[in-house]
Design an enzyme around this catalytic site. Sequence first.
Site, PDB file in Angstrom:
ATOM      1  N   ASN A 139       1.253   8.764 -28.126  1.00 61.93           N
ATOM      2  CA  ASN A 139       1.547   7.529 -27.398  1.00 61.93           C
ATOM      3  C   ASN A 139       2.889   7.610 -26.678  1.00 61.93           C
ATOM      4  O   ASN A 139       3.052   7.066 -25.602  1.00 61.93           O
ATOM      5  CB  ASN A 139       1.557   6.336 -28.367  1.00 61.93           C
ATOM      6  CG  ASN A 139       1.931   5.051 -27.679  1.00 61.93           C
ATOM      7  OD1 ASN A 139       1.186   4.567 -26.828  1.00 61.93           O
ATOM      8  ND2 ASN A 139       3.097   4.510 -27.987  1.00 61.93           N
ATOM      9  N   ASP A 197       7.001   5.560 -23.651  1.00 57.31           N
ATOM     10  CA  ASP A 197       5.536   5.703 -23.650  1.00 57.31           C
ATOM     11  C   ASP A 197       5.079   6.700 -22.591  1.00 57.31           C
ATOM     12  O   ASP A 197       5.567   6.694 -21.465  1.00 57.31           O
ATOM     13  CB  ASP A 197       4.884   4.347 -23.335  1.00 57.31           C
ATOM     14  CG  ASP A 197       4.757   3.493 -24.580  1.00 57.31           C
ATOM     15  OD1 ASP A 197       5.740   3.426 -25.334  1.00 57.31           O
ATOM     16  OD2 ASP A 197       3.679   2.904 -24.791  1.00 57.31           O
ATOM     17  N   ASP A 227      -1.687   9.099 -34.078  1.00 55.26           N
ATOM     18  CA  ASP A 227      -0.801   7.962 -34.279  1.00 55.26           C
ATOM     19  C   ASP A 227      -0.982   6.913 -33.172  1.00 55.26           C
ATOM     20  O   ASP A 227      -1.220   7.250 -32.013  1.00 55.26           O
ATOM     21  CB  ASP A 227       0.652   8.482 -34.261  1.00 55.26           C
ATOM     22  CG  ASP A 227       1.668   7.418 -34.598  1.00 55.26           C
ATOM     23  OD1 ASP A 227       1.587   6.859 -35.705  1.00 55.26           O
ATOM     24  OD2 ASP A 227       2.545   7.139 -33.752  1.00 55.26           O
ATOM     25  N   HIS A 231      -2.422   1.995 -28.767  1.00 50.39           N
ATOM     26  CA  HIS A 231      -1.280   1.648 -27.927  1.00 50.39           C
ATOM     27  C   HIS A 231      -1.124   2.552 -26.713  1.00 50.39           C
ATOM     28  O   HIS A 231      -0.202   2.372 -25.920  1.00 50.39           O
ATOM     29  CB  HIS A 231       0.003   1.682 -28.759  1.00 50.39           C
ATOM     30  CG  HIS A 231       0.022   0.649 -29.841  1.00 50.39           C
ATOM     31  ND1 HIS A 231       0.355  -0.664 -29.609  1.00 50.39           N
ATOM     32  CD2 HIS A 231      -0.310   0.724 -31.159  1.00 50.39           C
ATOM     33  CE1 HIS A 231       0.255  -1.353 -30.735  1.00 50.39           C
ATOM     34  NE2 HIS A 231      -0.148  -0.535 -31.689  1.00 50.39           N
ATOM     35  N   GLU A 262      -5.289   6.181 -36.147  1.00 50.61           N
ATOM     36  CA  GLU A 262      -4.675   4.945 -36.641  1.00 50.61           C
ATOM     37  C   GLU A 262      -4.897   3.845 -35.611  1.00 50.61           C
ATOM     38  O   GLU A 262      -4.250   3.829 -34.569  1.00 50.61           O
ATOM     39  CB  GLU A 262      -3.171   5.163 -36.849  1.00 50.61           C
ATOM     40  CG  GLU A 262      -2.467   3.907 -37.327  1.00 50.61           C
ATOM     41  CD  GLU A 262      -0.965   3.895 -37.032  1.00 50.61           C
ATOM     42  OE1 GLU A 262      -0.231   3.305 -37.817  1.00 50.61           O
ATOM     43  OE2 GLU A 262      -0.534   4.476 -36.009  1.00 50.61           O
TER      44      GLU A 262
END
Length: 524
Positions: A139, A197, A227, A231, A262
């Site tokens: 991410n 990001d 992970d 997002h 996740e």
Amino acid sequence: MKKLVWAVIALFMVTGCTQAAPPAAVPIETATAQPTETPADAYRNVYEIYVGSFYDSNGDGMGDLRGVTEKLDYIAGADGLGADAIWMMPVMPSPTYHKYDVTDYYAIDPAYGTMEDFDELLAESEKRGVRIILDLVLNHTSSKHPWFTEAVAEIREGREHKYFNYYNFAEEKVNSTYYATAGGYYYEGDFWDQMPDLNMDDAELRAEIVNIAEFWLDKGVGGFRLDAAMHVYDYEADNLEFWTWFADECKKINPDVYLVAEVWDTDGAIMPYYGTGLTSMFNFGFSGPAGSVAGAIRRKNGQTLAAQIENYAKLIAGRDPSAINALFLSNHDNDRSAGYFANDEAKMKLAAALYLLIPGNSYIYYGEEIGLTGRGIDENKRAPLIWSVTDTAGQTNGPTAMTERPQMGEGVLEQLAREDSLLNYYRELIAVKNAHPAIARGVPVAIDTGEKALCCYKVTHGDETVLVAHNLSEEPATVTLPADAFAGEIAASLCALDAAADAFTWDGANLSVPAYGTVILTGR
Ligand code: CA
């Protein structure tokens, strides 16, 4: 842009999170889709390790890769826990203790050792049939990653943009997660200003991501823990596209790759990710103090839990019949279960029996098997594993910002020596699970025994049918199973409280399970 995402999440929460409509991006036809290939068996008992707090091989107080290699027989051996996969929290170079902000995706953090140490760990794991699952943080990078520092330099020096396109720069502060940088620009840092990001719309970056996956898979890594999977983009459909692409690319490199993501959210938000080709999504709804497992123990209600187990499996299978549920009690982001079970060993044993025997892959957060404590700030949840209360060999110091250190009367060595310890209960449960492949691999069908305390379901795989029954009450339970519910005999029984050896009985119709007992019946 984030607002819409939160609105959608809020809607799932309001609607009870279990039967969210599939998004447009996932065709409803997936409900009857068959897997296009049969990858190698990916069912595992996975041990999650924060390497820095696990085992120190060279006496500097920092857990390291050689320490993991030295302790493989504890993790995977017959005299140890008996797990057969390891999820290692990030091992790549990073300025933080937790390493969830990477500065080099092709290297090992020197605090943990060298690439040679990692290769040795892989080789020793392979000998033992242990799959290594690497935490992959896509991410964002560290703000100290050369991609990001180059991107800022490109702005500052008016150079042609390359790394600039790897990140989300804007000429205005789009929202509160944007931070000012050179040339009047702002960059997105969803979690922290030191974690810019990445922009997965950039084709060159996507090619780089494939290189990274290939680098580790070619070494022999068995898969990735992904992970912050929800997002990567602001919109669900974009995230689903990204992970479908990523899963495809990984499978081109290794068709047997195992991918667990996740998606830290409600069932309704998690489910669409099944169907992207990712193997597993962590089952957050069953975890933690408010989750289904702890809630069932608190309410002494196994009946509802069995129905939830069946329902969750159906939701997954409706999206992807080859996907695998991923159960856990706690992880590195959550208070440890010893706290919310108030260090009650019987409750911890019962919880272990429940989550380890739910079909799917079990994730055991290091220390969970000895009832290690840890709560509050993240560092406390990543405290040193206690190997022994008298022998300091391998003992780590843990994160420096820790404010609470686990106080334990026993460590691993002492619990291995005590026959009725939590650790030996874990070992027994994993052995039972491994002896009956249907437990992990079968599709659970709840059996309503009419007794609220009993969590009872059966699973079939190949030519074996297994019935699992747990008694969540402090009273013995005797039930008559529905006619034709099951034919077979008792294969194993365990009890988290003292129980007479003959407390478990089964005559083909009537089943007795002592308080906090777990029984496995096997038949055909
Ligand atoms: Ca060390």
